[in-house]
Design a protein around this motif. Structure first.
Motif, PDB file in Angstrom:
ATOM      1  N   ALA A   1     -89.830 -97.320 -51.597  1.00 15.08           N
ATOM      2  CA  ALA A   1     -89.357 -98.707 -51.492  1.00 15.08           C
ATOM      3  C   ALA A   1     -89.582 -99.464 -52.800  1.00 15.08           C
ATOM      4  CB  ALA A   1     -90.073 -99.408 -50.339  1.00 15.08           C
ATOM      5  N   SER A   2     -90.702 -99.194 -53.469  1.00 12.63           N
ATOM      6  CA  SER A   2     -90.983 -99.851 -54.753  1.00 12.63           C
ATOM      7  C   SER A   2     -89.965 -99.443 -55.807  1.00 12.63           C
ATOM      8  CB  SER A   2     -92.399 -99.499 -55.222  1.00 12.63           C
ATOM      9  OG  SER A   2     -93.374 -99.997 -54.332  1.00 12.63           O
ATOM     10  N   PHE A   3     -89.610 -98.165 -55.832  1.00 13.89           N
ATOM     11  CA  PHE A   3     -88.612 -97.705 -56.797  1.00 13.89           C
ATOM     12  C   PHE A   3     -87.226 -98.269 -56.473  1.00 13.89           C
ATOM     13  CE2 PHE A   3     -91.555 -94.354 -58.265  1.00 13.89           C
ATOM     14  CZ  PHE A   3     -91.330 -94.464 -59.629  1.00 13.89           C
ATOM     15  N   LYS A   4     -86.913 -98.372 -55.201  1.00 18.82           N
ATOM     16  CA  LYS A   4     -85.622 -98.950 -54.806  1.00 18.82           C
ATOM     17  C   LYS A   4     -85.513-100.389 -55.315  1.00 18.82           C
ATOM     18  CE  LYS A   4     -82.733 -99.665 -50.689  1.00 18.82           C
ATOM     19  NZ  LYS A   4     -82.622-101.141 -50.748  1.00 18.82           N
ATOM     20  N   GLU A   5     -86.576-101.148 -55.133  1.00 14.41           N
ATOM     21  CA  GLU A   5     -86.600-102.526 -55.625  1.00 14.41           C
ATOM     22  C   GLU A   5     -86.530-102.566 -57.153  1.00 14.41           C
ATOM     23  OE1 GLU A   5     -89.526-106.475 -55.417  1.00 14.41           O
ATOM     24  OE2 GLU A   5     -90.036-104.635 -54.341  1.00 14.41           O
ATOM     25  N   TYR A   6     -87.208-101.620 -57.787  1.00 10.23           N
ATOM     26  CA  TYR A   6     -87.230-101.541 -59.255  1.00 10.23           C
ATOM     27  C   TYR A   6     -85.819-101.334 -59.818  1.00 10.23           C
ATOM     28  CZ  TYR A   6     -87.969 -99.127 -63.770  1.00 10.23           C
ATOM     29  OH  TYR A   6     -87.913 -98.717 -65.079  1.00 10.23           O
TER      30      TYR A   6
ATOM     31  N   LYS B   1     -80.395-103.363 -61.997  1.00 10.23           N
ATOM     32  CA  LYS B   1     -78.954-103.522 -61.828  1.00 10.23           C
ATOM     33  C   LYS B   1     -78.511-104.956 -62.132  1.00 10.23           C
ATOM     34  CE  LYS B   1     -75.210-102.696 -58.514  1.00 10.23           C
ATOM     35  NZ  LYS B   1     -74.548-103.997 -58.784  1.00 10.23           N
ATOM     36  N   LEU B   2     -79.373-105.920 -61.876  1.00  9.89           N
ATOM     37  CA  LEU B   2     -79.030-107.312 -62.148  1.00  9.89           C
ATOM     38  C   LEU B   2     -78.795-107.547 -63.637  1.00  9.89           C
ATOM     39  CD1 LEU B   2     -81.589-109.113 -59.784  1.00  9.89           C
ATOM     40  CD2 LEU B   2     -79.147-108.678 -59.379  1.00  9.89           C
ATOM     41  N   ALA B   3     -79.498-106.774 -64.469  1.00 11.31           N
ATOM     42  CA  ALA B   3     -79.349-106.921 -65.916  1.00 11.31           C
ATOM     43  C   ALA B   3     -78.356-105.927 -66.507  1.00 11.31           C
ATOM     44  CB  ALA B   3     -80.710-106.751 -66.590  1.00 11.31           C
ATOM     45  N   ASN B   4     -77.902-104.987 -65.692  1.00 13.65           N
ATOM     46  CA  ASN B   4     -76.964-103.965 -66.169  1.00 13.65           C
ATOM     47  C   ASN B   4     -75.783-103.894 -65.205  1.00 13.65           C
ATOM     48  OD1 ASN B   4     -75.602-101.752 -67.146  1.00 13.65           O
ATOM     49  ND2 ASN B   4     -77.315-100.318 -66.944  1.00 13.65           N
ATOM     50  N   LYS B   5     -74.721-104.558 -65.556  1.00 19.67           N
ATOM     51  CA  LYS B   5     -73.564-104.644 -64.672  1.00 19.67           C
ATOM     52  C   LYS B   5     -72.874-103.298 -64.483  1.00 19.67           C
ATOM     53  CE  LYS B   5     -74.187-109.038 -64.223  1.00 19.67           C
ATOM     54  NZ  LYS B   5     -74.715-109.588 -62.942  1.00 19.67           N
ATOM     55  N   GLU B   6     -73.082-102.361 -65.407  1.00 17.44           N
ATOM     56  CA  GLU B   6     -72.443-101.053 -65.292  1.00 17.44           C
ATOM     57  C   GLU B   6     -73.176-100.136 -64.312  1.00 17.44           C
ATOM     58  OE1 GLU B   6     -71.998 -99.271 -69.084  1.00 17.44           O
ATOM     59  OE2 GLU B   6     -70.714-100.863 -69.895  1.00 17.44           O
ATOM     60  N   MET B   7     -74.397-100.485 -63.981  1.00 14.24           N
ATOM     61  CA  MET B   7     -75.176 -99.646 -63.071  1.00 14.24           C
ATOM     62  C   MET B   7     -74.648 -99.767 -61.644  1.00 14.24           C
ATOM     63  SD  MET B   7     -79.294 -99.738 -62.229  1.00 14.24           S
ATOM     64  CE  MET B   7     -79.792 -99.038 -63.807  1.00 14.24           C
ATOM     65  N   GLU B   8     -74.577 -98.628 -60.961  1.00 11.59           N
ATOM     66  CA  GLU B   8     -74.163 -98.597 -59.563  1.00 11.59           C
ATOM     67  C   GLU B   8     -75.252 -97.934 -58.730  1.00 11.59           C
ATOM     68  OE1 GLU B   8     -70.417 -96.642 -59.223  1.00 11.59           O
ATOM     69  OE2 GLU B   8     -69.426 -97.912 -60.725  1.00 11.59           O
ATOM     70  N   ILE B   9     -75.534 -98.498 -57.557  1.00  9.40           N
ATOM     71  CA  ILE B   9     -76.581 -97.969 -56.685  1.00  9.40           C
ATOM     72  C   ILE B   9     -76.002 -97.693 -55.305  1.00  9.40           C
ATOM     73  CG2 ILE B   9     -78.790 -98.438 -55.563  1.00  9.40           C
ATOM     74  CD1 ILE B   9     -79.581-100.136 -57.905  1.00  9.40           C
TER      75      ILE B   9
END
Length: 367
Positions: free
Chosen positions: A284-289, A294-302
């Protein structure tokens, strides 16, 4: 030159028959009925002299320099021992912070000479086997060897390193192409290994690390963030999130399929926790991390697959990271070029079998 190069091969079975094989020489002398009586290297309390009883335990592990094996070798000086709290005798070579994390207790250094040939033997003793195993994985040199020393061993032209129980052993020379020194190194490694009577399997998480497609020699096992940050390279993972105090350590290795395009190597991190709940909390900590990243990297997809407990992150084109948690195991695969290969690596892990309770089960109290 041909015989010398053959001697330094890590595969001793390929040594030319006319070349002296120190490992075979050792075994032949032990087994031969006509051989001179060799002092038994295993020291028992009943066999110790009064002088030996006063010696440090690490000194008793050193080879006895029987002339039948170690012709003309000697020790010009007494062994030097570094212990915790004695920084004047520090052989940590800049690894003091790491050794503190691994709970190193003491180091012995003994130098052996024969004419102009010099060999150093260093014996590292740790509080328990996990620290010693970690030290071997991150500090050893050379390639995997077939020498029957320790539980894990490596060898090069200039050294033999191995792990056994609470000990990490480093026997080396600084000279190039020194066959005389290398013969001593092999003989000494066998003697010291025999003197270490302890038997210990690697940590459980190391045993659970998949063997298929693993690149031999890339395994590294750590117990804390100091080791992780220094030796787990090629990633931007926050190792403090692993909460290693609740785990049995963390291990990494690289994986590569024989038919992998562009020789893709995937790095896998595996951690085993005391409880399932601890593993879930770290996941859960890594998921939040990653969601914050992603908020700072618009190209990231989760993409989070709740049924499979798998988090898939597309960092950029052809660059993926995958996390999976099941039971008390947590795995992170990164440097993935396509999602299929990442899934294949995660599928190699022997995940705990979780049996779900049927929804419509009627308990005795409900009857």
């Amino acid at each position: 030159m041909f015989l010398a190069s053959c001697f330094f091969s890590s595969v001793l079975s390929q040594i030319n028959e006319t070349t002296i094989d120190p490992a075979k020489k050792y075994e032949d002398l032990i087994k031969s009925q006509d051989a001179p009586k060799i002092q038994e290297p295993v020291v028992t309390p009943h066999a110790q002299s009064a002088a030996e009883e006063k010696q440090d335990e690490l000194i008793l592990l050193l080879p006895k320099l029987d002339p039948a094996l170690y012709t003309d070798w000697n020790t010009p000086d007494k062994p030097v021992i570094w212990t915790e709290g004695n920084p004047a005798l520090d052989f940590s070579q800049g690894n003091q912070e790491l050794f503190n994390e691994l709970k190193l207790e003491k180091i012995l250094k003994q130098t052996y000479t024969k004419e102009n040939h010099i060999v150093d033997v260093l014996i590292y003793k740790f509080k328990d086997f996990t620290g010693a195993y970690s030290a071997y994985t991150v500090l050893h040199s050379g390639a995997t060897t077939k020498l029957k020393v320790g539980k894990n061993a490596s060898e090069s032209d200039k050294l033999v390193n191995f792990w056994r129980g609470n000990y990490f052993i480093d026997i080396h020379t600084n000279a190039e192409n020194d066959s005389v020194a290398k013969e001593f190194i092999i003989l000494a490694s066998q003697d010291i290994s025999k003197n270490l009577q302890t038997e210990q399997m690697p940590p459980v998480v190391a045993i659970q690390l998949p063997a298929l497609n693993r690149v031999q020699g890339t395994e590294k096992y750590c117990l804390g963030s100091v080791c992780c940050k220094k030796y787990f390279t090629g990633n931007t993972i926050d190792f403090d999130l692993f909460n290693l105090s609740e785990s049995g350590g963390i291990i990494t290795a690289q994986y590569q399929e024989d038919n992998s395009k562009d020789k893709e190597r995937i790095s896998l991190i595996l951690s085993r926790y005391i409880t399932k709940e601890s593993a879930q909390a770290v996941f859960a900590s890594f998921k939040e991390y990653f969601e914050k990243q992603k908020l700072a990297n618009k190209e990231m997809e989760i993409d989070f697959d709740i049924d499979d407990s798998t988090l898939k992150i597309k960092n950029q084109k052809n660059n993926y990271t995958m996390l999976k948690q099941r039971g008390n195991l947590l795995a992170i695969a990164y440097n993935i070029m396509n999602k299929k290969s990442g899934k294949q690596v995660l599928a190699l892990i022997p995940w705990p079998i979780e049996i779900a309770k049927p929804i419509n089960t009627i308990t005795d109290t409900e009857k």
